[in-house]
Design a protein around this motif. Structure first.
Motif, PDB file in Angstrom:
ATOM      1  N   HIS A 226       0.833  -1.201   0.000  1.00 35.93           N
ATOM      2  CA  HIS A 226       0.000   0.000   0.000  1.00 35.93           C
ATOM      3  C   HIS A 226       0.873   1.259   0.000  1.00 35.93           C
ATOM      4  CE1 HIS A 226      -4.085  -1.512   0.234  1.00 35.93           C
ATOM      5  NE2 HIS A 226      -3.729  -2.383   1.165  1.00 35.93           N
ATOM      6  N   ALA A 227       1.865   1.294   0.871  1.00 32.66           N
ATOM      7  CA  ALA A 227       2.736   2.472   0.939  1.00 32.66           C
ATOM      8  C   ALA A 227       3.541   2.630  -0.346  1.00 32.66           C
ATOM      9  CB  ALA A 227       3.675   2.345   2.140  1.00 32.66           C
ATOM     10  N   TYR A 228       3.895   1.518  -0.945  1.00 33.66           N
ATOM     11  CA  TYR A 228       4.648   1.525  -2.206  1.00 33.66           C
ATOM     12  C   TYR A 228       3.855   2.214  -3.311  1.00 33.66           C
ATOM     13  CZ  TYR A 228       7.642  -0.637  -5.841  1.00 33.66           C
ATOM     14  OH  TYR A 228       8.508  -0.885  -6.884  1.00 33.66           O
ATOM     15  N   LEU A 229       2.543   1.954  -3.337  1.00 31.66           N
ATOM     16  CA  LEU A 229       1.688   2.538  -4.379  1.00 31.66           C
ATOM     17  C   LEU A 229       1.190   3.940  -4.039  1.00 31.66           C
ATOM     18  CD1 LEU A 229      -0.489  -0.574  -5.355  1.00 31.66           C
ATOM     19  CD2 LEU A 229       1.637   0.225  -6.408  1.00 31.66           C
ATOM     20  N   ASP A 230       1.099   4.266  -2.755  1.00 34.81           N
ATOM     21  CA  ASP A 230       0.567   5.573  -2.346  1.00 34.81           C
ATOM     22  C   ASP A 230       1.341   6.713  -3.005  1.00 34.81           C
ATOM     23  OD1 ASP A 230      -1.364   4.486  -0.729  1.00 34.81           O
ATOM     24  OD2 ASP A 230      -0.253   4.775   1.153  1.00 34.81           O
ATOM     25  N   ASP A 231       0.611   7.668  -3.581  1.00 37.40           N
ATOM     26  CA  ASP A 231       1.217   8.871  -4.172  1.00 37.40           C
ATOM     27  C   ASP A 231       2.297   8.530  -5.201  1.00 37.40           C
ATOM     28  OD1 ASP A 231      -0.349  10.544  -2.469  1.00 37.40           O
ATOM     29  OD2 ASP A 231       1.098  10.193  -0.854  1.00 37.40           O
ATOM     30  N   ASP A 232       2.148   7.378  -5.869  1.00 37.08           N
ATOM     31  CA  ASP A 232       3.123   6.939  -6.885  1.00 37.08           C
ATOM     32  C   ASP A 232       4.542   6.865  -6.326  1.00 37.08           C
ATOM     33  OD1 ASP A 232       1.319   6.484  -8.927  1.00 37.08           O
ATOM     34  OD2 ASP A 232       1.506   8.496  -9.775  1.00 37.08           O
ATOM     35  N   HIS A 233       4.635   6.462  -5.065  1.00 41.20           N
ATOM     36  CA  HIS A 233       5.959   6.327  -4.442  1.00 41.20           C
ATOM     37  C   HIS A 233       6.829   5.353  -5.224  1.00 41.20           C
ATOM     38  CE1 HIS A 233       8.972   6.330  -1.321  1.00 41.20           C
ATOM     39  NE2 HIS A 233       8.794   5.063  -1.029  1.00 41.20           N
ATOM     40  N   TRP A 234       6.226   4.291  -5.745  1.00 37.29           N
ATOM     41  CA  TRP A 234       6.990   3.283  -6.491  1.00 37.29           C
ATOM     42  C   TRP A 234       7.632   3.876  -7.739  1.00 37.29           C
ATOM     43  CZ3 TRP A 234       5.090   0.281 -11.016  1.00 37.29           C
ATOM     44  CH2 TRP A 234       3.927   0.828 -11.580  1.00 37.29           C
ATOM     45  N   LEU A 235       6.903   4.758  -8.438  1.00 37.62           N
ATOM     46  CA  LEU A 235       7.448   5.367  -9.649  1.00 37.62           C
ATOM     47  C   LEU A 235       8.465   6.458  -9.321  1.00 37.62           C
ATOM     48  CD1 LEU A 235       4.260   5.604 -11.888  1.00 37.62           C
ATOM     49  CD2 LEU A 235       6.149   3.967 -12.057  1.00 37.62           C
ATOM     50  N   ALA A 236       8.240   7.190  -8.240  1.00 42.73           N
ATOM     51  CA  ALA A 236       9.206   8.216  -7.829  1.00 42.73           C
ATOM     52  C   ALA A 236      10.536   7.573  -7.462  1.00 42.73           C
ATOM     53  CB  ALA A 236       8.657   9.018  -6.655  1.00 42.73           C
ATOM     54  N   ASN A 237      10.485   6.474  -6.705  1.00 46.62           N
ATOM     55  CA  ASN A 237      11.714   5.764  -6.355  1.00 46.62           C
ATOM     56  C   ASN A 237      12.448   5.286  -7.602  1.00 46.62           C
ATOM     57  OD1 ASN A 237      11.253   6.118  -3.653  1.00 46.62           O
ATOM     58  ND2 ASN A 237      10.941   3.959  -3.173  1.00 46.62           N
ATOM     59  N   ALA A 238      11.704   4.670  -8.509  1.00 53.74           N
ATOM     60  CA  ALA A 238      12.304   4.130  -9.720  1.00 53.74           C
ATOM     61  C   ALA A 238      12.883   5.230 -10.600  1.00 53.74           C
ATOM     62  CB  ALA A 238      11.270   3.317 -10.493  1.00 53.74           C
ATOM     63  N   ALA A 239      12.171   6.351 -10.688  1.00 57.10           N
ATOM     64  CA  ALA A 239      12.655   7.457 -11.511  1.00 57.10           C
ATOM     65  C   ALA A 239      13.980   7.996 -10.978  1.00 57.10           C
ATOM     66  CB  ALA A 239      11.611   8.571 -11.569  1.00 57.10           C
ATOM     67  N   THR A 240      14.120   8.065  -9.665  1.00 62.68           N
ATOM     68  CA  THR A 240      15.387   8.497  -9.074  1.00 62.68           C
ATOM     69  C   THR A 240      16.512   7.545  -9.455  1.00 62.68           C
ATOM     70  OG1 THR A 240      14.321   9.584  -7.198  1.00 62.68           O
ATOM     71  CG2 THR A 240      16.617   8.914  -6.905  1.00 62.68           C
ATOM     72  N   ALA A 241      16.278   6.257  -9.304  1.00 56.02           N
ATOM     73  CA  ALA A 241      17.296   5.265  -9.659  1.00 56.02           C
ATOM     74  C   ALA A 241      17.661   5.361 -11.137  1.00 56.02           C
ATOM     75  CB  ALA A 241      16.791   3.861  -9.325  1.00 56.02           C
ATOM     76  N   ASN A 242      16.653   5.530 -11.992  1.00 58.37           N
ATOM     77  CA  ASN A 242      16.912   5.634 -13.426  1.00 58.37           C
ATOM     78  C   ASN A 242      17.732   6.883 -13.765  1.00 58.37           C
ATOM     79  OD1 ASN A 242      15.309   3.365 -13.602  1.00 58.37           O
ATOM     80  ND2 ASN A 242      13.714   4.310 -14.843  1.00 58.37           N
ATOM     81  N   ARG A 243      17.393   8.008 -13.132  1.00 58.06           N
ATOM     82  CA  ARG A 243      18.148   9.248 -13.392  1.00 58.06           C
ATOM     83  C   ARG A 243      19.608   9.107 -12.986  1.00 58.06           C
ATOM     84  NH1 ARG A 243      13.716  11.790 -11.181  1.00 58.06           N
ATOM     85  NH2 ARG A 243      14.831  12.133  -9.221  1.00 58.06           N
ATOM     86  N   MET A 244      19.832   8.484 -11.845  1.00 58.67           N
ATOM     87  CA  MET A 244      21.204   8.303 -11.381  1.00 58.67           C
ATOM     88  C   MET A 244      21.981   7.363 -12.310  1.00 58.67           C
ATOM     89  SD  MET A 244      21.567  10.336  -8.857  1.00 58.67           S
ATOM     90  CE  MET A 244      20.432  11.396  -9.778  1.00 58.67           C
ATOM     91  N   ALA A 245      21.314   6.337 -12.821  1.00 59.06           N
ATOM     92  CA  ALA A 245      21.973   5.428 -13.766  1.00 59.06           C
ATOM     93  C   ALA A 245      22.308   6.148 -15.065  1.00 59.06           C
ATOM     94  CB  ALA A 245      21.081   4.216 -14.043  1.00 59.06           C
ATOM     95  N   ALA A 246      21.382   6.975 -15.550  1.00 57.24           N
ATOM     96  CA  ALA A 246      21.639   7.726 -16.778  1.00 57.24           C
ATOM     97  C   ALA A 246      22.835   8.668 -16.597  1.00 57.24           C
ATOM     98  CB  ALA A 246      20.395   8.510 -17.172  1.00 57.24           C
ATOM     99  N   ARG A 247      22.897   9.325 -15.446  1.00 56.60           N
ATOM    100  CA  ARG A 247      24.022  10.232 -15.163  1.00 56.60           C
ATOM    101  C   ARG A 247      25.331   9.451 -15.091  1.00 56.60           C
ATOM    102  NH1 ARG A 247      24.147  15.389 -13.094  1.00 56.60           N
ATOM    103  NH2 ARG A 247      26.087  16.032 -12.073  1.00 56.60           N
ATOM    104  N   LEU A 248      25.289   8.312 -14.436  1.00 58.15           N
ATOM    105  CA  LEU A 248      26.471   7.469 -14.313  1.00 58.15           C
ATOM    106  C   LEU A 248      26.929   6.974 -15.683  1.00 58.15           C
ATOM    107  CD1 LEU A 248      28.422   6.016 -12.356  1.00 58.15           C
ATOM    108  CD2 LEU A 248      26.718   4.187 -12.169  1.00 58.15           C
ATOM    109  N   GLY A 249      25.978   6.524 -16.493  1.00 64.80           N
ATOM    110  CA  GLY A 249      26.329   6.029 -17.813  1.00 64.80           C
ATOM    111  C   GLY A 249      26.914   7.109 -18.707  1.00 64.80           C
ATOM    112  N   ARG A 250      26.313   8.310 -18.698  1.00 66.78           N
ATOM    113  CA  ARG A 250      26.837   9.410 -19.521  1.00 66.78           C
ATOM    114  C   ARG A 250      28.270   9.758 -19.118  1.00 66.78           C
ATOM    115  NH1 ARG A 250      21.700  11.639 -18.595  1.00 66.78           N
ATOM    116  NH2 ARG A 250      22.569  12.994 -16.964  1.00 66.78           N
ATOM    117  N   GLY A 251      28.486   9.825 -17.798  1.00 64.21           N
ATOM    118  CA  GLY A 251      29.818  10.180 -17.325  1.00 64.21           C
ATOM    119  C   GLY A 251      30.861   9.143 -17.682  1.00 64.21           C
ATOM    120  N   LEU A 252      30.514   7.870 -17.539  1.00 63.03           N
ATOM    121  CA  LEU A 252      31.469   6.814 -17.870  1.00 63.03           C
ATOM    122  C   LEU A 252      31.791   6.796 -19.357  1.00 63.03           C
ATOM    123  CD1 LEU A 252      30.200   3.889 -15.613  1.00 63.03           C
ATOM    124  CD2 LEU A 252      32.460   4.956 -15.526  1.00 63.03           C
TER     125      LEU A 252
END
Length: 353
Positions: A246-272
């Motif tokens: 329930h908490a995972y889905l509340d306020d799209d917390h699951w997508l916000a968490n995933a979007a953060t991880a994806n952004r950090m991976a994109a930044r890491l990949g560009r830099g490398l």
């Protein structure tokens, strides 16, 4: 600078808070509590599907194995990518829970099944009692190579599977990362594209231990309730599992968490990719980065305090190879990865290069 896995992080604050709230007082056990009962409506709304059935479990291995057991008989075959998690990292759990069915691996760049290879495999399969018949296809979303299946790609594979009488399962251990990357409704990349059962993951994206078997075909749900109990995955304190979801889905917390991880991976990949001597095996699409590094750089990074795994893959793009003096690596970002951590890693890599 720990990029070993998205399993090495703790749980997110909203999920921990929800567990503490659900912990108070007494509630019926074994999923008879109101929190678990309310999950059905939550998931039906999320996936825009009026008849789906959801079964919470504690681990992704349980979700995958129990789901496949409902789809594949003991004499059957389940097709997957040759590097899929169910194939190489679940200690034979799918075969165990299906009581003897087998997994057969297919090729494809970045651990993504090649549709042509899939079609050719199905067309060439013998139809004889001496051979195990294919009964299911399982897709990892995102793949073990961090690539994402688009809705049209899922639909093409699912259409071929259904045409040959196979059910379709999706291992969604990083489903949130895939949906965040695609920007589409979850329904578009699951049941609308032909997926029959989804293993909906949360543990890699902020939960303590929470997954769910989401069944879009009610006829396949009939036995899962019993299979889950028999497998030891019906938790007595099910409310604490439901509270996480329930908490995972509340306020799209699951997508916000995933979007953060994806952004950090994109930044890491560009830099490398900007560092001399470093190249990416394939694009960064979710929260995993797969660079091919000079061996001296890998050593220096680890000596400098960075944690990540060396990797081996049979699914490099045509013409690509790990040459002498090079190392293939995997780095994973999580919901809690910070820009400061990524930049510190990149600064170290530039200095070492």
């Amino acid at each position: 600078m720990n990029f070993a896995s998205d399993n090495v992080t703790g749980a997110s604050a909203p999920i921990l808070d929800a567990v503490v709230r659900a912990n108070a007082g007494a509630m019926p056990a074994y999923g008879a509590d109101p929190l678990t009962a309310a999950l059905q409506a939550r998931f039906r709304a999320l996936f825009q599907h009026p008849d789906l059935v959801v079964f919470p479990v504690a681990t992704g291995t349980a979700a995958n194995a129990i789901a496949l057991a409902a789809m594949v008989p003991p004499f059957g075959l389940c097709l997957c990518h040759e590097e899929a998690h169910v194939m190489g990292d679940e200690c034979g759990a799918p075969e165990f829970y299906t009581h003897g069915a087998k997994l057969a691996g297919l090729p494809g760049t970045g651990a993504k099944i090649d549709p042509a290879a899939f079609d050719a495999t199905l067309s060439a399969m013998p139809r004889h009692v001496k051979q195990m018949p294919a009964r299911a296809l399982t897709l990892s979303q995102a793949t073990e190579g961090g690539l994402v299946y688009r809705p049209d790609e899922v639909a093409r594979l699912a259409e071929g599977a259904h045409r040959h009488g196979l059910a379709v399962h999706m291992d969604g251990a990083r489903f949130a990362n895939a949906v965040a990357a695609l920007g589409c409704p979850p329904a578009d990349v699951t049941w609308r594209a032909g997926v029959d059962i989804l293993s909906f993951g949360a543990s890699k994206n902020g939960a303590l231990a929470a997954e769910a078997i989401v069944v879009f075909r009610p006829d396949l749900a009939e036995t899962i309730e019993y299979r889950r109990k028999r497998a030891g995955h019906l938790l007595s304190k099910g409310r604490l599992l439901a509270a996480q979801l329930h908490a995972y889905l509340d306020d799209d917390h699951w997508l916000a968490n995933a979007a953060t991880a994806n952004r950090m991976a994109a930044r890491l990949g560009r830099g490398l990719a900007e560092i001399p001597g470093v190249r990416l095996a394939w694009p960064v699409e979710a929260n995993e980065v797969f660079p091919i590094l000079p061996a001296h750089l890998e050593r220096s990074l680890k000596e400098g305090g960075a944690t990540f795994y060396g990797w081996h893959s049979t699914s490099l793009p045509p013409g690509e190879a790990v040459r002498e003096g090079e190392v293939f690596a995997r780095l994973i970002t999580a919901f809690s990865t910070t820009q400061a951590e990524v930049d510190a890693f990149l600064d170290l890599a530039r200095a070492c290069a």
